[in-house]
Design an enzyme around this catalytic site. Structure first.
Site, PDB file in Angstrom:
ATOM      1  N   ARG A   1     -15.498  -2.932  -5.866  1.00 55.94           N
ATOM      2  CA  ARG A   1     -14.436  -1.941  -5.631  1.00 55.94           C
ATOM      3  C   ARG A   1     -13.121  -2.387  -6.279  1.00 55.94           C
ATOM      4  O   ARG A   1     -12.382  -1.565  -6.834  1.00 55.94           O
ATOM      5  CB  ARG A   1     -14.240  -1.665  -4.142  1.00 55.94           C
ATOM      6  CG  ARG A   1     -13.274  -0.509  -3.918  1.00 55.94           C
ATOM      7  CD  ARG A   1     -13.331   0.104  -2.534  1.00 55.94           C
ATOM      8  NE  ARG A   1     -12.832  -0.713  -1.474  1.00 55.94           N
ATOM      9  CZ  ARG A   1     -13.562  -1.295  -0.532  1.00 55.94           C
ATOM     10  NH1 ARG A   1     -14.881  -1.174  -0.549  1.00 55.94           N
ATOM     11  NH2 ARG A   1     -13.025  -2.022   0.428  1.00 55.94           N
TER      12      ARG A   1
ATOM     13  N   TRP B   1     -10.718  -0.295  -8.785  1.00 56.72           N
ATOM     14  CA  TRP B   1      -9.263  -0.064  -8.624  1.00 56.72           C
ATOM     15  C   TRP B   1      -8.556  -0.427  -9.931  1.00 56.72           C
ATOM     16  O   TRP B   1      -7.624   0.253 -10.356  1.00 56.72           O
ATOM     17  CB  TRP B   1      -8.692  -0.939  -7.511  1.00 56.72           C
ATOM     18  CG  TRP B   1      -9.021  -0.634  -6.077  1.00 56.72           C
ATOM     19  CD1 TRP B   1      -9.342  -1.562  -5.117  1.00 56.72           C
ATOM     20  CD2 TRP B   1      -8.996   0.640  -5.384  1.00 56.72           C
ATOM     21  NE1 TRP B   1      -9.536  -0.947  -3.902  1.00 56.72           N
ATOM     22  CE2 TRP B   1      -9.328   0.399  -4.033  1.00 56.72           C
ATOM     23  CE3 TRP B   1      -8.737   1.946  -5.791  1.00 56.72           C
ATOM     24  CZ2 TRP B   1      -9.404   1.426  -3.080  1.00 56.72           C
ATOM     25  CZ3 TRP B   1      -8.822   2.970  -4.849  1.00 56.72           C
ATOM     26  CH2 TRP B   1      -9.150   2.700  -3.520  1.00 56.72           C
TER      27      TRP B   1
ATOM     28  N   ASP C   1       0.812  -1.226   0.000  1.00 58.14           N
ATOM     29  CA  ASP C   1       0.000   0.000   0.000  1.00 58.14           C
ATOM     30  C   ASP C   1       0.843   1.272   0.000  1.00 58.14           C
ATOM     31  O   ASP C   1       0.285   2.375   0.085  1.00 58.14           O
ATOM     32  CB  ASP C   1      -0.937  -0.004   1.208  1.00 58.14           C
ATOM     33  CG  ASP C   1      -2.038  -1.043   1.062  1.00 58.14           C
ATOM     34  OD1 ASP C   1      -2.579  -1.154  -0.055  1.00 58.14           O
ATOM     35  OD2 ASP C   1      -2.338  -1.745   2.039  1.00 58.14           O
TER      36      ASP C   1
ATOM     37  N   THR D   1     -10.744 -14.676  -2.671  1.00 61.78           N
ATOM     38  CA  THR D   1     -11.196 -13.355  -2.248  1.00 61.78           C
ATOM     39  C   THR D   1     -11.047 -13.206  -0.747  1.00 61.78           C
ATOM     40  O   THR D   1     -11.036 -14.198  -0.021  1.00 61.78           O
ATOM     41  CB  THR D   1     -12.654 -13.077  -2.646  1.00 61.78           C
ATOM     42  OG1 THR D   1     -12.877 -11.663  -2.570  1.00 61.78           O
ATOM     43  CG2 THR D   1     -13.666 -13.784  -1.752  1.00 61.78           C
TER      44      THR D   1
ATOM     45  N   ASP E   1      -6.166  -4.445  -6.005  1.00 54.41           N
ATOM     46  CA  ASP E   1      -5.936  -3.075  -5.517  1.00 54.41           C
ATOM     47  C   ASP E   1      -4.543  -2.555  -5.894  1.00 54.41           C
ATOM     48  O   ASP E   1      -4.325  -1.353  -5.998  1.00 54.41           O
ATOM     49  CB  ASP E   1      -6.027  -2.974  -3.984  1.00 54.41           C
ATOM     50  CG  ASP E   1      -6.977  -3.949  -3.336  1.00 54.41           C
ATOM     51  OD1 ASP E   1      -7.373  -4.922  -3.982  1.00 54.41           O
ATOM     52  OD2 ASP E   1      -7.305  -3.736  -2.170  1.00 54.41           O
TER      53      ASP E   1
ATOM     54  N   GLY F   1      -7.410 -18.101  -8.051  1.00 55.26           N
ATOM     55  CA  GLY F   1      -7.998 -16.875  -7.509  1.00 55.26           C
ATOM     56  C   GLY F   1      -8.688 -17.110  -6.177  1.00 55.26           C
ATOM     57  O   GLY F   1      -9.181 -18.219  -5.911  1.00 55.26           O
TER      58      GLY F   1
END
Ligand code: GLY
Length: 402
Positions: free
Chosen positions: A254, A258, A118, A242, A182, A240
């Protein structure tokens, strides 16, 4: 409270964009300017309370508690709001607040609280924006240090930047091959760092990550996984998953936004049509899944009785669609559709999701940080930031922070 009319039965245009977006929406720019001024008034009311402290990521009963800039991914959104307020008003109080907050970002780099993907969110809206607006080289230096830490998380075999966990800790070994959608919004820090230093390594890592993300996180239909793991030694794809979406194979709205904004920005930095076309494919999927009032459900595949909206995804989409329209040729029909979609969404947020006339310290109701954890129907500080960025984009010239 938001208006929730019956679902629009959207026809799909030749470009794969719902037909309703081919016509300009009936949006009054004066209303958008008024909404921007209402938002700035709220930032102003928050200035003393938060100043060099930071709103928590999401509110409780629409009020943010203040916290320190020692961890997490969201503190920079308050700094970004102060920079936006400074740009819109020219009032030095907002600049002083942002500059005081920047000291906490510098301290955070020194404290070693840097083992996170981040860093792009954190240091773009604080230090890169600060450097762009003031020319202060201390902010440039902080942003480059953050970019250096971000590149430490790059793994060559899978070609990705590790999302979660401590990249040096053996107990987090299995996190090494994980990317999350993200991360696309953390790449602008690396593209910027290459421009600022002349060293192509940062941008090369960003491009490799963007390509790996395109191969694995984006599904053939243009939807996205939240997270995808590869083998860090061989690079082989594993699958994959989540964490914040409904289930592994669903599409967390969301995350989709992103990715739209992240690829549009990658197109801006690199001039590569490939990234712009990926952003368009993601945008078409996103727009085709909106059911009404342009604010998505938190996950497009959640059961219909879970009618939880995420206004923060809508706010990110406004900026992503606007940027995507900027990257496409003027004569491309999609340009106008994405602009229309951004404006319709902004109008819906300003009209039906604003906290105005309440005791809230946030700007948008109906943000959904993590519904699977019971965290929804609140303000989210990044939703507030992108809402104001979207209003600024729609009403005046803007110095790109990303
Ligand atoms: N961690 C980013 C998000 O919740 O969207």
């Amino acid at each position: 409270m938001p208006r929730r009319p019956a679902a629009i039965q959207a026809s799909i245009s030749d470009q794969g964009i719902p037909g309703e977006y081919t016509q300009p929406p009936d949006v009054d720019r004066t209303e958008l300017k008024r909404a921007l001024s209402t938002a700035i008034d709220q930032i102003d009311r928050n200035l003393d309370e938060y100043y060099d402290r930071f709103p928590e990521p999401s509110s409780e009963n629409l009020v943010y508690s203040p916290t320190d800039n020692t961890d997490g991914w969201t503190t920079s959104f308050w700094t970004g709001l102060c920079w936006l307020a400074y740009e819109v008003t020219g009032d030095a109080r907002y600049r002083r607040a942002a500059e005081t907050q920047l000291e906490t970002f510098e301290r955070r780099l020194e404290s070693g609280e840097v083992k996170t993907h981040d860093l792009g969110f954190l240091y773009t809206l604080s230090a890169v924006a600060g450097h762009r607006l003031t020319g202060n080289d201390r902010y440039r230096s902080a942003a480059i240090t953050a970019a250096d830490y971000l590149t430490d998380r790059f793994w060559e075999a899978p070609g990705l930047i590790q999302a979660w966990g401590d990249h040096e800790a053996s107990e987090d070994f299995w996190e090494r091959g994980r990317m999350i959608v993200d991360s696309m919004m953390n790449l602008p820090l690396l593209f910027w760092a290459s421009e600022a230093t002349g060293d192509p390594t940062y941008a090369s890592i960003a491009e490799t990550h963007a390509r790996t993300n395109g191969q694995h996180i984006i599904r053939p239909d243009g939807s996205t996984f939240h997270t995808f793991k590869c083998d860090v030694v061989t690079g082989a794809p594993i699958g994959g998953e989540t964490a914040q979406g409904y289930e592994a194979n669903s599409c967390w709205s969301r995350g989709q936004t992103w990715a739209i904004y992240g690829y549009a920005l990658a197109g801006d930095y690199t001039d590569e049509d490939e990234y712009v076309e990926i952003a368009a494919k993601l945008a078409n999927y996103y727009l085709s899944k909106l059911e009404n009032d342009h604010v998505p459900r938190w996950d497009f595949d959640a059961p219909p009785d879970q009618d939880i909206r995420d206004s923060s995804a809508a706010a990110i989409s406004v900026c992503g669609l606007h940027e995507l329209a900027r990257q496409l040729p003027f004569a491309d029909d999609r340009t106008r559709c994405y602009r229309n979609a951004a404006l319709s969404t902004l109008e819906s947020l300003a009209t039906d999701y604003s906290t105005k006339d309440t005791e809230s310290t946030g700007l948008l109701t109906d943000g959904a940080y993590d519904p699977s954890d019971g965290d929804y129907d609140e303000c989210c500080i990044w939703g507030d930031y992108f809402y104001v960025e979207g209003l600024v984009r729609a009403t005046q010239q803007w110095t790109q922070y990303w």
